[in-house]
Design a protein around this motif. Structure first.
Motif, mmCIF file in Angstrom:
data_model
loop_
_atom_site.group_PDB
_atom_site.id
_atom_site.type_symbol
_atom_site.label_atom_id
_atom_site.label_comp_id
_atom_site.label_asym_id
_atom_site.label_seq_id
_atom_site.Cartn_x
_atom_site.Cartn_y
_atom_site.Cartn_z
ATOM 1 N N ARG A 1 54.728 99.101 -23.722
ATOM 2 C CA ARG A 1 53.797 99.151 -24.862
ATOM 3 C C ARG A 1 54.524 98.791 -26.161
ATOM 4 O O ARG A 1 53.979 98.087 -27.012
ATOM 5 N N ALA A 2 55.732 99.283 -26.329
ATOM 6 C CA ALA A 2 56.505 98.979 -27.539
ATOM 7 C C ALA A 2 56.710 97.472 -27.684
ATOM 8 O O ALA A 2 56.543 96.914 -28.774
ATOM 9 N N ILE A 3 57.029 96.811 -26.596
ATOM 10 C CA ILE A 3 57.235 95.358 -26.633
ATOM 11 C C ILE A 3 55.914 94.636 -26.883
ATOM 12 O O ILE A 3 55.863 93.671 -27.648
ATOM 13 N N GLU A 4 54.834 95.112 -26.280
ATOM 14 C CA GLU A 4 53.519 94.511 -26.527
ATOM 15 C C GLU A 4 53.163 94.562 -28.014
ATOM 16 O O GLU A 4 52.618 93.608 -28.564
ATOM 17 N N LEU A 5 53.479 95.678 -28.665
ATOM 18 C CA LEU A 5 53.147 95.847 -30.082
ATOM 19 C C LEU A 5 53.914 94.891 -30.991
ATOM 20 O O LEU A 5 53.501 94.634 -32.120
ATOM 21 N N LEU A 6 55.024 94.354 -30.496
ATOM 22 C CA LEU A 6 55.795 93.384 -31.281
ATOM 23 C C LEU A 6 55.097 92.028 -31.347
ATOM 24 O O LEU A 6 55.453 91.190 -32.184
ATOM 25 N N LYS A 7 54.153 91.809 -30.468
ATOM 26 C CA LYS A 7 53.383 90.553 -30.431
ATOM 27 C C LYS A 7 54.301 89.325 -30.319
ATOM 28 O O LYS A 7 54.146 88.330 -31.034
ATOM 29 N N LEU A 8 55.272 89.437 -29.420
ATOM 30 C CA LEU A 8 56.186 88.323 -29.178
ATOM 31 C C LEU A 8 55.441 87.193 -28.492
ATOM 32 O O LEU A 8 54.491 87.421 -27.748
ATOM 33 N N GLU A 9 55.904 85.974 -28.752
ATOM 34 C CA GLU A 9 55.306 84.792 -28.142
ATOM 35 C C GLU A 9 56.389 83.917 -27.534
ATOM 36 O O GLU A 9 57.556 83.984 -27.935
ATOM 37 N N LYS A 10 55.989 83.094 -26.587
ATOM 38 C CA LYS A 10 56.919 82.143 -25.963
ATOM 39 C C LYS A 10 57.586 81.303 -27.051
ATOM 40 O O LYS A 10 56.946 80.903 -28.016
ATOM 41 N N GLY A 11 58.896 81.102 -26.907
ATOM 42 C CA GLY A 11 59.639 80.248 -27.824
ATOM 43 C C GLY A 11 60.181 80.943 -29.064
ATOM 44 O O GLY A 11 60.921 80.332 -29.832
ATOM 45 N N MET A 12 59.834 82.198 -29.273
ATOM 46 C CA MET A 12 60.325 82.917 -30.463
ATOM 47 C C MET A 12 61.821 83.232 -30.346
ATOM 48 O O MET A 12 62.355 83.375 -29.254
ATOM 49 N N THR A 13 62.455 83.363 -31.507
ATOM 50 C CA THR A 13 63.810 83.886 -31.591
ATOM 51 C C THR A 13 63.691 85.289 -32.185
ATOM 52 O O THR A 13 63.060 85.470 -33.226
ATOM 53 N N VAL A 14 64.295 86.263 -31.495
ATOM 54 C CA VAL A 14 64.151 87.668 -31.870
ATOM 55 C C VAL A 14 65.531 88.311 -31.939
ATOM 56 O O VAL A 14 66.376 88.060 -31.086
ATOM 57 N N ALA A 15 65.745 89.141 -32.967
ATOM 58 C CA ALA A 15 66.997 89.887 -33.082
ATOM 59 C C ALA A 15 66.770 91.315 -32.589
ATOM 60 O O ALA A 15 65.825 91.982 -33.001
ATOM 61 N N ASP A 16 67.634 91.753 -31.684
ATOM 62 C CA ASP A 16 67.637 93.141 -31.219
ATOM 63 C C ASP A 16 68.873 93.780 -31.852
ATOM 64 O O ASP A 16 69.989 93.613 -31.364
ATOM 65 N N ILE A 17 68.662 94.473 -32.962
ATOM 66 C CA ILE A 17 69.770 95.077 -33.717
ATOM 67 C C ILE A 17 70.123 96.411 -33.065
ATOM 68 O O ILE A 17 69.265 97.275 -32.904
ATOM 69 N N GLY A 18 71.380 96.556 -32.701
ATOM 70 C CA GLY A 18 71.804 97.766 -31.988
ATOM 71 C C GLY A 18 71.302 97.718 -30.554
ATOM 72 O O GLY A 18 70.700 98.656 -30.048
ATOM 73 N N ALA A 19 71.578 96.618 -29.879
ATOM 74 C CA ALA A 19 71.026 96.350 -28.549
ATOM 75 C C ALA A 19 71.556 97.281 -27.461
ATOM 76 O O ALA A 19 70.933 97.398 -26.406
ATOM 77 N N GLY A 20 72.682 97.904 -27.701
ATOM 78 C CA GLY A 20 73.237 98.774 -26.662
ATOM 79 C C GLY A 20 73.529 97.971 -25.407
ATOM 80 O O GLY A 20 74.172 96.940 -25.457
ATOM 81 N N VAL A 21 73.014 98.444 -24.275
ATOM 82 C CA VAL A 21 73.248 97.768 -22.992
ATOM 83 C C VAL A 21 72.172 96.730 -22.685
ATOM 84 O O VAL A 21 72.145 96.161 -21.602
ATOM 85 N N GLY A 22 71.277 96.487 -23.629
ATOM 86 C CA GLY A 22 70.293 95.433 -23.480
ATOM 87 C C GLY A 22 68.987 95.830 -22.816
ATOM 88 O O GLY A 22 68.245 94.976 -22.338
ATOM 89 N N TYR A 23 68.683 97.113 -22.809
ATOM 90 C CA TYR A 23 67.460 97.594 -22.172
ATOM 91 C C TYR A 23 66.241 96.817 -22.678
ATOM 92 O O TYR A 23 65.461 96.295 -21.879
ATOM 93 N N TYR A 24 66.101 96.725 -23.986
ATOM 94 C CA TYR A 24 64.967 95.999 -24.563
ATOM 95 C C TYR A 24 65.234 94.492 -24.608
ATOM 96 O O TYR A 24 64.315 93.691 -24.439
ATOM 97 N N SER A 25 66.457 94.104 -24.854
ATOM 98 C CA SER A 25 66.790 92.674 -24.965
ATOM 99 C C SER A 25 66.353 91.898 -23.739
ATOM 100 O O SER A 25 65.722 90.836 -23.842
ATOM 101 N N ILE A 26 66.682 92.418 -22.580
ATOM 102 C CA ILE A 26 66.373 91.710 -21.339
ATOM 103 C C ILE A 26 64.868 91.675 -21.097
ATOM 104 O O ILE A 26 64.327 90.663 -20.669
ATOM 105 N N ARG A 27 64.182 92.731 -21.425
ATOM 106 C CA ARG A 27 62.726 92.746 -21.275
ATOM 107 C C ARG A 27 62.060 91.769 -22.259
ATOM 108 O O ARG A 27 61.123 91.063 -21.904
#
Length: 69
Positions: free
Chosen positions: A4-30
Motif C-alpha cells: 500500500r505504501a508503494i501504491e500511494l507513491l503513484k510510481l510509473e514505468k520509467g521513473m527515476t526514484v531515490a530511496d534515501i536510507g535504503a538499508g538492505v533495499g526492502y523498498y528499493s527492490i519492490r
C-alpha cells in the motif's frame, strides 16, 4: 503495509526514484519492479554493512535497475 505504501507513491514505468536510507533495499527492490527496466531506483545508504547486503540482494533478485549509492 509495504504494498500500500508503494501504491500511494503513484510510481510509473520509467521513473527515476531515490530511496534515501535504503538499508538492505526492502523498498528499493519492490519499487524497482514497479518502475520497470526503463526506470531506476537510486538506493542511498551510509552504512557500509547495509550497502554490502543491498548489493547482494540486487544480484539475487536481478534488480538491475537499482543503483546502490
Amino acid at each position: 503495509n509495504p504494498t500500500r505504501a508503494i501504491e500511494l507513491l503513484k510510481l510509473e514505468k520509467g521513473m527515476t526514484v531515490a530511496d534515501i536510507g535504503a538499508g538492505v533495499g526492502y523498498y528499493s527492490i519492490r519499487m524497482a519492479q514497479v518502475v520497470g527496466p526503463t526506470g531506476k531506483i537510486l538506493a542511498t545508504e551510509i552504512q557500509p554493512e547495509m550497502l554490502q547486503i543491498l548489493k547482494r540482494r540486487i544480484r539475487e533478485k536481478k534488480a538491475d535497475n537499482v543503483e546502490p549509492i
